[in-house]
Scaffold this active site. Structure first.
Site, PDB file in Angstrom:
ATOM      1  N   ILE A  42     -36.660 -52.885   1.281  1.00 50.29           N
ATOM      2  CA  ILE A  42     -38.044 -52.885   1.739  1.00 50.29           C
ATOM      3  C   ILE A  42     -39.000 -52.965   0.556  1.00 50.29           C
ATOM      4  O   ILE A  42     -39.009 -52.090  -0.309  1.00 50.29           O
ATOM      5  CB  ILE A  42     -38.346 -51.624   2.576  1.00 50.29           C
ATOM      6  CG1 ILE A  42     -37.347 -51.469   3.721  1.00 50.29           C
ATOM      7  CG2 ILE A  42     -39.776 -51.678   3.100  1.00 50.29           C
ATOM      8  CD1 ILE A  42     -37.332 -52.612   4.698  1.00 50.29           C
ATOM      9  N   LYS A  43     -39.804 -54.015   0.540  1.00 46.75           N
ATOM     10  CA  LYS A  43     -40.821 -54.170  -0.499  1.00 46.75           C
ATOM     11  C   LYS A  43     -42.086 -53.418  -0.087  1.00 46.75           C
ATOM     12  O   LYS A  43     -42.625 -53.634   0.999  1.00 46.75           O
ATOM     13  CB  LYS A  43     -41.172 -55.645  -0.722  1.00 46.75           C
ATOM     14  CG  LYS A  43     -40.152 -56.411  -1.533  1.00 46.75           C
ATOM     15  CD  LYS A  43     -40.578 -57.851  -1.747  1.00 46.75           C
ATOM     16  CE  LYS A  43     -41.567 -57.981  -2.877  1.00 46.75           C
ATOM     17  NZ  LYS A  43     -41.869 -59.411  -3.180  1.00 46.75           N
TER      18      LYS A  43
END
Length: 222
Positions: free
Chosen positions: A83-84
């Site tokens: 997850i960015k």
């Protein structure tokens, strides 16, 4: 040093993976737009099916709890998803929560050693200093990578450094020398890394000489 592709173009990803040198992918909303991928989930799942490695997918929410909720959903799409999350106060809060749930995160839009340190302390799996964007405004992007690598090594923090916003092949060489764990690169930079004019000249010369040699051999048989 590992290489990721910074793209949402599955054609480019397939070509890069075939070379045997790409071990992950990073994406963002801009890259998905450029690739014409309106269905976010379908795009990420297709990329994950091609790459046997980390695939960074960015949250779009701005509030911490919304980031966490979105991250939980996106991470359920594939075990490869990372997850960015941008480096903001809400982002750090979300990273801290997600790290406790063993959801891997990539703190993006990192432009200072302070931001990288905070991301590492919050539990980010990766931090992504944006080299090219700093160079664009007259700052030393690779200098930032060096500072972050030294800082994390000094305290043996497990967070890995992804040199991002790579603009040309020398960025990759310098990032490797500085000890960045990963460089995430556009497909065109990957192709530039392969090519060298002397290689092209050498192949042509070998082919010409072989044709001459073959011609002589055929002449001897007559």
């Amino acid at each position: 040093m590992r290489l990721f592709l910074d793209t949402a173009d599955v054609g480019q990803i397939r070509e890069g993976v075939k070379l045997g040198v790409i071990s992950g992918v990073t994406t963002n909303p801009s890259l998905l737009y450029q690739a014409g991928r309106a269905d976010y989930k379908a795009a990420i799942m297709e990329i994950c099916s091609i790459v046997n490695g980390p695939v960074s997918a960015e949250v779009l929410s701005q509030e911490a709890q919304s980031m966490v909720d979105e991250a939980r959903e996106i991470s359920s799409w594939s075990p490869h998803v990372v997850i960015k999350i941008p480096c903001t106060a809400s982002g750090l809060e979300a990273i801290s929560t997600l790290s406790k749930e063993n959801i891997k995160t990539n703190m993006t839009l990192c432009f200072s050693p302070n931001q990288a340190l905070l991301g590492a302390l919050a539990g980010a799996t990766y931090v992504s200093p944006f080299v090219g964007r700093l160079d664009d405004v007259g700052q030393d992007g690779m200098g930032l990578v060096a500072e972050i690598v030294d800082l994390l090594d000094n305290y043996t923090l497990p967070t890995q450094v992804i040199a991002a916003s790579i603009r040309h092949p020398m960025h990759c060489v310098v990032a490797a020398k500085l000890g960045a764990h990963i460089a995430t690169i556009p497909y065109n930079v990957l192709i530039q890394m392969i090519k060298h004019p002397l290689t092209t000249v050498g192949i042509a010369r070998f082919q010409e000489d072989w044709q001459r040699l073959s011609g002589q051999g055929r002449g001897d048989k007559r």
